[in-house]
Write a protein that holds these residues in place. Structure first.
Motif, PDB file in Angstrom:
ATOM      1  N   GLU A 103       1.052  -1.191  -0.049  1.00 41.15           N
ATOM      2  CA  GLU A 103       0.107  -0.076  -0.113  1.00 41.15           C
ATOM      3  C   GLU A 103       0.992   1.320  -0.006  1.00 41.15           C
ATOM      4  OE1 GLU A 103      -3.549   2.362  -0.138  1.00 41.15           O
ATOM      5  OE2 GLU A 103      -3.106   0.178  -0.493  1.00 41.15           O
ATOM      6  N   HIS A 115       1.922   1.858  -3.300  1.00 45.21           N
ATOM      7  CA  HIS A 115       0.891   2.305  -4.294  1.00 45.21           C
ATOM      8  C   HIS A 115       0.618   3.835  -3.955  1.00 45.21           C
ATOM      9  CE1 HIS A 115      -3.134   2.787  -6.145  1.00 45.21           C
ATOM     10  NE2 HIS A 115      -3.587   3.136  -5.004  1.00 45.21           N
ATOM     11  N   LEU A 116       0.570   4.334  -2.663  1.00 49.62           N
ATOM     12  CA  LEU A 116       0.715   5.652  -2.378  1.00 49.62           C
ATOM     13  C   LEU A 116       1.738   6.675  -3.002  1.00 49.62           C
ATOM     14  CD1 LEU A 116      -0.636   5.535   1.293  1.00 49.62           C
ATOM     15  CD2 LEU A 116      -1.997   6.072  -0.651  1.00 49.62           C
ATOM     16  N   ARG A 145       1.086   6.816  -6.771  1.00 49.07           N
ATOM     17  CA  ARG A 145      -0.182   7.652  -6.987  1.00 49.07           C
ATOM     18  C   ARG A 145       0.033   8.972  -6.628  1.00 49.07           C
ATOM     19  NH1 ARG A 145      -5.186   7.319  -3.416  1.00 49.07           N
ATOM     20  NH2 ARG A 145      -4.077   8.615  -2.061  1.00 49.07           N
ATOM     21  N   GLU A 184      -1.681  14.185  -1.940  1.00 47.69           N
ATOM     22  CA  GLU A 184      -1.670  14.392  -0.639  1.00 47.69           C
ATOM     23  C   GLU A 184      -1.785  12.947   0.270  1.00 47.69           C
ATOM     24  OE1 GLU A 184      -4.720  17.052   0.707  1.00 47.69           O
ATOM     25  OE2 GLU A 184      -4.444  18.653  -0.736  1.00 47.69           O
ATOM     26  N   VAL A 185      -0.552  12.285   0.311  1.00 47.72           N
ATOM     27  CA  VAL A 185      -0.524  10.972   1.076  1.00 47.72           C
ATOM     28  C   VAL A 185       0.049  11.121   2.470  1.00 47.72           C
ATOM     29  CG1 VAL A 185      -0.202  10.114  -1.209  1.00 47.72           C
ATOM     30  CG2 VAL A 185       1.593  10.790  -0.134  1.00 47.72           C
ATOM     31  N   ARG A 225      -1.930   9.347   5.390  1.00 51.80           N
ATOM     32  CA  ARG A 225      -2.279   7.981   4.990  1.00 51.80           C
ATOM     33  C   ARG A 225      -0.733   7.296   5.421  1.00 51.80           C
ATOM     34  NH1 ARG A 225      -6.627   6.183   2.029  1.00 51.80           N
ATOM     35  NH2 ARG A 225      -7.988   7.744   1.378  1.00 51.80           N
ATOM     36  N   LEU A 226       0.051   7.879   4.807  1.00 48.51           N
ATOM     37  CA  LEU A 226       1.367   7.335   5.172  1.00 48.51           C
ATOM     38  C   LEU A 226       1.589   7.159   6.933  1.00 48.51           C
ATOM     39  CD1 LEU A 226       3.582   8.347   2.218  1.00 48.51           C
ATOM     40  CD2 LEU A 226       2.801   6.267   2.790  1.00 48.51           C
TER      41      LEU A 226
END
Length: 299
Positions: free
Chosen positions: A239, A242-243, A246, A249-250, A253-254
């Protein structure tokens, strides 16, 4: 993420390059924008008093372009030293005349304003806020573009570092995977041996004892099995990849995924009965902590 950008322009030529506005009589606007790492947006503005009314618009424009970091915006407004003497406007002269008449009405012995004093007072008069707001926002857009471009370059460097750490964690997980069945089998045999030694002197049926020992050994082996933790860890790493691919704004989530990685590595260490698995757990936690420090800088 850290970032820095600055620019200036003439008030009446906000889209012109600084060199193009040199020598003009218009006051000059300047903006300096800088940021250091931070988990949340902490915005500080340093504005001249004559532009204080523009603060809400500036905050809104910056807040739409920047999400995280300790950001400082400095704005200055000055008259160019090489602009020469500007002829006062009629409205300025009328305003000074009215002020002088009021002063003389109360202080008849006061000296009237000289030409030099009139020029000095009118030269330092800033433009109205309404006239400066549009050029100020246009200049801020230019600065924000340069600022975010610099932060994007830094973000790419951080993403490269994170991908390297992810690859290292995958390699450690692959090292741990074949060790898990062996460690579980060793713990099972050790448990059976100790169980039998503990109850060997008791007057119980040998068959029932053996069956009970097998049940307890199976339950114990399940408790020390870390295959599930390794599977979840691999899933979190996928994941993260993937972030990073992509983009956008990650950061938050990270942040969450790094917490989950740390949880799995901790569980791996606490369950481990093998020195090799314990070493792998420690190495994982070192890499995850390095990732945590950098992820807090990503937007």
């Amino acid at each position: 993420m850290t970032g820095y950008a600055t620019a200036q322009c003439a008030v009446d030529a906000p889209d012109a390059a600084p060199e193009a506005s040199r020598g003009a009589g218009s006051p000059v606007l300047g903006i300096e924008l800088r940021a250091v790492n931070g988990r949340f947006l902490d915005l500080a503005l340093r504005l001249p008093e004559e532009l204080r009314a523009a603060e809400p618009a500036l905050r809104e424009r910056i807040g739409a372009a920047v999400r995280r970091g300790k950001v400082e915006l400095r704005v200055w407004l000055e008259q160019r030293g090489d602009a020469g003497v500007r002829a006062p406007a009629v409205a300025e002269l009328q305003k000074l005349l009215g002020a002088q008449e009021q002063v003389l009405a109360w202080l008849p012995r006061a000296q009237p304003l000289s030409v030099a004093e009139v020029l000095q007072l009118t030269q330092r008069t800033p433009p109205p806020v309404g006239e400066a707001l549009a050029p100020l926002l246009a200049l801020l857009d230019r600065v924000l573009a340069d600022f975010n471009a610099a932060r994007a370059r830094e973000g790419e460097r951080l993403a490269t570092m994170l991908r390297e750490r992810v690859a290292q964690l995958r390699a450690l997980a692959e090292q741990a995977a074949p060790l898990v069945p062996q460690a579980v089998a060793q713990q099972r045999e050790r448990f059976l041996q100790r169980f039998q030694e503990a109850v060997g002197a008791l007057p119980v049926d040998a068959g029932a004892l053996q069956e009970r020992a097998l049940v307890e050994a199976a339950a114990f082996a399940q408790r020390v099995d870390v295959a599930e933790e390794l599977t979840r860890l691999q899933s979190h790493l996928t994941e993260i990849d993937h972030l990073l691919q992509r983009g956008g704004e990650v950061g938050k989530r990270l942040d969450f995924l790094i917490q989950e990685l740390h949880r799995e590595a901790n569980t791996l260490g606490s369950k481990s009965s093998s020195l090799d698995l314990t070493r792998i757990s420690v190495d994982m936690k070192v890499l995850i902590e390095q990732m945590r420090e950098q992820v807090q800088n990503l937007e």
